[in-house]
Motif scaffolding. Structure first.
Motif, PDB file in Angstrom:
ATOM      1  N   GLU A 212      -4.606 -82.533 -75.638  1.00 27.18           N
ATOM      2  CA  GLU A 212      -4.286 -81.401 -74.768  1.00 27.18           C
ATOM      3  C   GLU A 212      -4.933 -80.109 -75.262  1.00 27.18           C
ATOM      4  O   GLU A 212      -4.346 -79.029 -75.234  1.00 27.18           O
ATOM      5  CB  GLU A 212      -2.769 -81.226 -74.641  1.00 27.18           C
ATOM      6  CG  GLU A 212      -2.090 -82.385 -73.929  1.00 27.18           C
ATOM      7  CD  GLU A 212      -0.601 -82.163 -73.734  1.00 27.18           C
ATOM      8  OE1 GLU A 212      -0.039 -81.275 -74.395  1.00 27.18           O
ATOM      9  OE2 GLU A 212      -0.010 -82.887 -72.903  1.00 27.18           O
ATOM     10  N   GLY A 213      -6.154 -80.248 -75.755  1.00 24.57           N
ATOM     11  CA  GLY A 213      -6.924 -79.092 -76.206  1.00 24.57           C
ATOM     12  C   GLY A 213      -6.693 -78.704 -77.657  1.00 24.57           C
ATOM     13  O   GLY A 213      -7.422 -77.858 -78.193  1.00 24.57           O
ATOM     14  N   ASP A 214      -5.678 -79.275 -78.286  1.00 23.70           N
ATOM     15  CA  ASP A 214      -5.397 -78.967 -79.691  1.00 23.70           C
ATOM     16  C   ASP A 214      -6.167 -79.926 -80.601  1.00 23.70           C
ATOM     17  O   ASP A 214      -6.040 -81.153 -80.479  1.00 23.70           O
ATOM     18  CB  ASP A 214      -3.902 -79.091 -79.981  1.00 23.70           C
ATOM     19  CG  ASP A 214      -3.101 -77.981 -79.317  1.00 23.70           C
ATOM     20  OD1 ASP A 214      -3.688 -76.914 -79.073  1.00 23.70           O
ATOM     21  OD2 ASP A 214      -1.906 -78.189 -79.063  1.00 23.70           O
ATOM     22  N   GLU A 215      -6.932 -79.360 -81.529  1.00 19.20           N
ATOM     23  CA  GLU A 215      -7.765 -80.163 -82.419  1.00 19.20           C
ATOM     24  C   GLU A 215      -7.097 -80.347 -83.780  1.00 19.20           C
ATOM     25  O   GLU A 215      -6.350 -79.483 -84.254  1.00 19.20           O
ATOM     26  CB  GLU A 215      -9.130 -79.494 -82.612  1.00 19.20           C
ATOM     27  CG  GLU A 215      -9.948 -79.371 -81.346  1.00 19.20           C
ATOM     28  CD  GLU A 215     -11.327 -78.801 -81.620  1.00 19.20           C
ATOM     29  OE1 GLU A 215     -11.741 -78.749 -82.792  1.00 19.20           O
ATOM     30  OE2 GLU A 215     -11.990 -78.392 -80.647  1.00 19.20           O
TER      31      GLU A 215
ATOM     32  N   LEU B  72       8.955 -77.805 -98.084  1.00 24.73           N
ATOM     33  CA  LEU B  72       8.858 -78.564 -96.840  1.00 24.73           C
ATOM     34  C   LEU B  72       7.493 -79.236 -96.766  1.00 24.73           C
ATOM     35  O   LEU B  72       6.515 -78.756 -97.357  1.00 24.73           O
ATOM     36  CB  LEU B  72       9.044 -77.638 -95.640  1.00 24.73           C
ATOM     37  CG  LEU B  72      10.411 -76.961 -95.509  1.00 24.73           C
ATOM     38  CD1 LEU B  72      10.430 -76.051 -94.290  1.00 24.73           C
ATOM     39  CD2 LEU B  72      11.535 -77.989 -95.415  1.00 24.73           C
ATOM     40  N   GLU B  73       7.427 -80.334 -96.041  1.00 25.25           N
ATOM     41  CA  GLU B  73       6.190 -81.104 -95.962  1.00 25.25           C
ATOM     42  C   GLU B  73       5.153 -80.372 -95.123  1.00 25.25           C
ATOM     43  O   GLU B  73       5.472 -79.625 -94.206  1.00 25.25           O
ATOM     44  CB  GLU B  73       6.484 -82.474 -95.359  1.00 25.25           C
ATOM     45  CG  GLU B  73       5.345 -83.464 -95.493  1.00 25.25           C
ATOM     46  CD  GLU B  73       5.714 -84.856 -95.000  1.00 25.25           C
ATOM     47  OE1 GLU B  73       4.905 -85.773 -95.169  1.00 25.25           O
ATOM     48  OE2 GLU B  73       6.813 -85.002 -94.431  1.00 25.25           O
ATOM     49  N   TYR B  74       3.889 -80.621 -95.454  1.00 19.73           N
ATOM     50  CA  TYR B  74       2.761 -80.047 -94.723  1.00 19.73           C
ATOM     51  C   TYR B  74       2.625 -80.722 -93.345  1.00 19.73           C
ATOM     52  O   TYR B  74       3.126 -81.824 -93.126  1.00 19.73           O
ATOM     53  CB  TYR B  74       1.464 -80.242 -95.504  1.00 19.73           C
ATOM     54  CG  TYR B  74       1.284 -81.652 -96.037  1.00 19.73           C
ATOM     55  CD1 TYR B  74       0.854 -82.689 -95.215  1.00 19.73           C
ATOM     56  CD2 TYR B  74       1.577 -81.939 -97.365  1.00 19.73           C
ATOM     57  CE1 TYR B  74       0.712 -83.975 -95.694  1.00 19.73           C
ATOM     58  CE2 TYR B  74       1.440 -83.233 -97.855  1.00 19.73           C
ATOM     59  CZ  TYR B  74       0.996 -84.245 -97.021  1.00 19.73           C
ATOM     60  OH  TYR B  74       0.861 -85.524 -97.496  1.00 19.73           O
ATOM     61  N   PRO B  75       1.932 -80.091 -92.378  1.00 17.53           N
ATOM     62  CA  PRO B  75       1.723 -80.700 -91.058  1.00 17.53           C
ATOM     63  C   PRO B  75       0.880 -81.967 -91.166  1.00 17.53           C
ATOM     64  O   PRO B  75      -0.013 -82.059 -92.014  1.00 17.53           O
ATOM     65  CB  PRO B  75       0.965 -79.613 -90.281  1.00 17.53           C
ATOM     66  CG  PRO B  75       1.194 -78.358 -91.038  1.00 17.53           C
ATOM     67  CD  PRO B  75       1.353 -78.753 -92.465  1.00 17.53           C
ATOM     68  N   GLN B  76       1.172 -82.939 -90.306  1.00 19.22           N
ATOM     69  CA  GLN B  76       0.406 -84.179 -90.307  1.00 19.22           C
ATOM     70  C   GLN B  76      -0.107 -84.474 -88.909  1.00 19.22           C
ATOM     71  O   GLN B  76       0.510 -84.106 -87.909  1.00 19.22           O
ATOM     72  CB  GLN B  76       1.270 -85.330 -90.820  1.00 19.22           C
ATOM     73  CG  GLN B  76       1.769 -85.102 -92.235  1.00 19.22           C
ATOM     74  CD  GLN B  76       1.903 -86.395 -93.008  1.00 19.22           C
ATOM     75  OE1 GLN B  76       0.943 -87.149 -93.151  1.00 19.22           O
ATOM     76  NE2 GLN B  76       3.105 -86.655 -93.498  1.00 19.22           N
ATOM     77  N   TYR B  77      -1.240 -85.172 -88.845  1.00 15.75           N
ATOM     78  CA  TYR B  77      -1.901 -85.476 -87.582  1.00 15.75           C
ATOM     79  C   TYR B  77      -2.398 -86.918 -87.595  1.00 15.75           C
ATOM     80  O   TYR B  77      -2.674 -87.480 -88.652  1.00 15.75           O
ATOM     81  CB  TYR B  77      -3.112 -84.551 -87.368  1.00 15.75           C
ATOM     82  CG  TYR B  77      -2.785 -83.085 -87.341  1.00 15.75           C
ATOM     83  CD1 TYR B  77      -2.619 -82.398 -86.139  1.00 15.75           C
ATOM     84  CD2 TYR B  77      -2.656 -82.360 -88.537  1.00 15.75           C
ATOM     85  CE1 TYR B  77      -2.330 -81.037 -86.116  1.00 15.75           C
ATOM     86  CE2 TYR B  77      -2.365 -80.999 -88.520  1.00 15.75           C
ATOM     87  CZ  TYR B  77      -2.208 -80.351 -87.308  1.00 15.75           C
ATOM     88  OH  TYR B  77      -1.914 -79.009 -87.298  1.00 15.75           O
ATOM     89  N   THR B  78      -2.515 -87.504 -86.399  1.00 14.48           N
ATOM     90  CA  THR B  78      -3.127 -88.816 -86.254  1.00 14.48           C
ATOM     91  C   THR B  78      -4.022 -88.791 -85.014  1.00 14.48           C
ATOM     92  O   THR B  78      -4.185 -87.757 -84.374  1.00 14.48           O
ATOM     93  CB  THR B  78      -2.060 -89.923 -86.168  1.00 14.48           C
ATOM     94  OG1 THR B  78      -2.715 -91.204 -86.197  1.00 14.48           O
ATOM     95  CG2 THR B  78      -1.207 -89.807 -84.909  1.00 14.48           C
ATOM     96  N   ARG B  79      -4.608 -89.921 -84.659  1.00 17.62           N
ATOM     97  CA  ARG B  79      -5.492 -89.983 -83.484  1.00 17.62           C
ATOM     98  C   ARG B  79      -4.701 -89.715 -82.197  1.00 17.62           C
ATOM     99  O   ARG B  79      -3.526 -90.046 -82.142  1.00 17.62           O
ATOM    100  CB  ARG B  79      -6.164 -91.354 -83.430  1.00 17.62           C
ATOM    101  CG  ARG B  79      -7.144 -91.562 -84.582  1.00 17.62           C
ATOM    102  CD  ARG B  79      -7.747 -92.955 -84.507  1.00 17.62           C
ATOM    103  NE  ARG B  79      -8.724 -93.158 -85.549  1.00 17.62           N
ATOM    104  CZ  ARG B  79      -8.436 -93.506 -86.803  1.00 17.62           C
ATOM    105  NH1 ARG B  79      -7.179 -93.690 -87.162  1.00 17.62           N
ATOM    106  NH2 ARG B  79      -9.387 -93.662 -87.692  1.00 17.62           N
ATOM    107  N   PRO B  80      -5.343 -89.095 -81.208  1.00 17.25           N
ATOM    108  CA  PRO B  80      -6.762 -88.717 -81.105  1.00 17.25           C
ATOM    109  C   PRO B  80      -7.060 -87.397 -81.817  1.00 17.25           C
ATOM    110  O   PRO B  80      -6.144 -86.607 -82.079  1.00 17.25           O
ATOM    111  CB  PRO B  80      -6.959 -88.582 -79.596  1.00 17.25           C
ATOM    112  CG  PRO B  80      -5.633 -88.083 -79.114  1.00 17.25           C
ATOM    113  CD  PRO B  80      -4.620 -88.803 -79.949  1.00 17.25           C
TER     114      PRO B  80
END
Length: 238
Positions: A184-187, A172-180
């Motif tokens: 909601e407090g999650d970095e 399965l694919e790894y977690p991905q993130y974008t801006r900001p």
């Protein structure tokens, strides 16, 4: 790749005139056509179905219109004839990879209670999309065709677009993130904004391994761990 779709509802496949597949058609990478099975029936009322011998609920697709449409498709398409039905092997990414190497394919969409048994001698391959029931083969054919076409060179902008996706390499694919960077407090994990490419690669591999093991143990059991994978998992346990 050239794909001919044999169907009672050709209008459903206008979906392939849009987005990534539509662009690939415009660029002559893909040639996707539909043949209306109803156009090849010899019945004066354009019927393509009838009651099953021996009784039972529902109607059955008659052999003549299907066979005639297959024969018509084969005039310009020498690819394998594929039927999407319940007897087939369950479709997966590995099969999609193999079929993406073909130059031509013919896809038969069933309907009603299925097809006359005598049609099967004209079918080369049968695949099932899973143990559930759909209202017609068209519903199965759309994701089936899309999953194959997106693997063909040139369809996606970059090969990386699918090489890191879930199932492509067995994980399965790894977690991905974008801006900001904070929502909601999650970095966003610090490693992803570090600019250290090797650390990012190892973090993503670890996440893929852990997520697959937790969410899809059936996939994890089939996956062959490399020396690096074993080291990553060993360090995680420490």
């Amino acid at each position: 790749m050239k794909i001919d779709i044999l169907t009672l509802f050709p209008e459903m496949f206008t979906i392939f005139d849009h987005s990534i597949i539509g662009r690939a058609k415009e660029n002559k990478i893909l040639d996707i056509n539909t043949l209306n099975i109803r156009d090849y029936t010899l019945n004066k009322h354009k019927k393509v179905d009838d009651y099953p011998y021996g009784g039972g609920a529902g109607m059955l697709m008659a052999p003549q219109p299907i066979v005639s449409s297959i024969q018509k498709a084969r005039e310009d398409n020498k690819g394998k004839v594929i039927f999407l039905g319940p007897r087939g092997k369950t479709f997966n990414q590995e099969i999609a990879n193999e079929l993406s190497k073909e130059e031509e394919l013919i896809i038969l969409c069933g309907h009603y209670e299925g097809i006359d048994e005598r049609v099967y001698k004209y079918i080369d391959l049968e695949y099932s999309m899973g143990d559930f029931v759909l209202t017609g083969g068209e519903m199965a054919a759309i994701p089936f065709i899309d999953s194959i076409c997106r693997l063909i060179p040139g369809v996606l902008a970059k090969d990386e677009s699918f090489q890191d996706e879930s199932f492509y390499n067995g994980l399965l694919e790894y977690p991905q993130y974008t801006r900001p960077p904070v929502f909601e407090g999650d970095e966003v994990p610090e490693v992803l904004i570090s600019g250290h490419h090797e650390k990012i690669r190892l973090w993503r591999k670890k996440q893929s391994l852990l997520i697959t093991k937790a969410k899809r143990p059936d996939l994890f059991e089939k996956y062959e761990l490399s020396k690096e994978d074993k080291k990553i998992l060993y360090n995680f346990k420490k």
